[in-house]
Design a protein around this motif. Structure first.
Motif, short mmCIF file in Angstrom:
data_model
loop_
_atom_site.label_atom_id
_atom_site.label_comp_id
_atom_site.label_asym_id
_atom_site.label_seq_id
_atom_site.Cartn_x
_atom_site.Cartn_y
_atom_site.Cartn_z
N ASP A 99 12.60 -6.80 110.88
CA ASP A 99 12.21 -8.34 111.18
C ASP A 99 10.70 -8.23 111.69
OD1 ASP A 99 14.85 -9.79 110.36
OD2 ASP A 99 15.54 -8.29 111.58
N VAL A 100 10.56 -7.63 112.68
CA VAL A 100 9.17 -7.43 113.25
C VAL A 100 8.00 -7.32 112.36
CG1 VAL A 100 7.72 -6.20 115.05
CG2 VAL A 100 10.15 -6.96 115.67
N TYR B 115 10.04 -8.29 121.12
CA TYR B 115 8.62 -9.47 121.38
C TYR B 115 7.33 -8.48 121.52
CZ TYR B 115 5.83 -12.31 124.46
OH TYR B 115 4.62 -12.90 125.08
N MET C 54 14.48 -13.32 113.31
CA MET C 54 13.42 -13.43 114.01
C MET C 54 12.64 -14.97 113.50
SD MET C 54 10.16 -11.16 115.12
CE MET C 54 11.11 -10.23 116.49
N ASP D 131 18.24 -9.04 114.97
CA ASP D 131 16.83 -8.62 114.54
C ASP D 131 16.92 -7.18 114.95
OD1 ASP D 131 16.37 -11.25 113.59
OD2 ASP D 131 15.14 -11.81 115.36
N VAL E 36 13.62 -14.04 119.04
CA VAL E 36 14.17 -13.03 118.56
C VAL E 36 15.86 -13.32 118.68
CG1 VAL E 36 14.61 -10.39 118.93
CG2 VAL E 36 12.42 -11.63 119.64
#
Length: 149
Positions: free
Chosen positions: A41-42, A106, A1, A37, A33
């Motif tokens: 990663d978020v 997202y 990301m 991912d 993104v």
């Protein structure tokens, strides 16, 4: 990301002539993104952006985070952050996530940031957007959850 993070006095996003999001003092984040991912990663990106110390304290030093200044956040989806221009003249987007995966992560990023911040605005995923901002500094930071830079 990947993210491009800009400290702003204010920022807004318009789609088809309609204002869909605007913020005052805070951060404008362009978020891309990658195809590999995950939620990990978020989580990394949320923690990093919320706590990134790029706001000035009373001594003029960048010492305060978005959380500490009660700043606002505008998040714009930006798959072109994965554009690879090393060969040829047209970027390759092979490393960008497919739209359905990109949109899911997202939206997860926005949901997790909403748990921490008072005001979050966003663009429209996949839409042609017009983004306006008044940068503060300017301060612009590049982030990559794989720590490539």
């Amino acid at each position: 990301m990947r993210a491009v993070v800009q400290r702003v006095h204010r920022a807004s996003v318009t789609v088809d002539g309609k204002l869909v999001g605007c913020i005052d003092r805070g951060l404008l984040v362009y978020l891309g993104v990658g195809k590999n991912d995950t939620e990990k990663d978020v989580d990394w990106m949320c923690e990093k952006i919320a706590n990134l110390r790029i706001f000035e304290d009373e001594n003029g030093k960048m010492n305060l985070s978005l959380l500490q200044v009660d700043g606002e956040l505008l998040v714009i989806s930006q798959f072109t952050l994965y554009g690879d221009c090393r060969r040829g003249r047209r970027p390759s987007f092979d490393e960008a996530a497919p739209a359905e995966v990109g949109e899911k992560l997202y939206e997860l990023f926005i949901e997790k940031m909403r748990q921490q911040l008072r005001k979050i605005e966003k663009g429209v995923f996949g839409a042609h957007m017009e983004v306006e901002s008044i940068n503060d500094g300017p301060v612009t930071i590049l982030l990559d959850s794989e720590r490539r830079f």
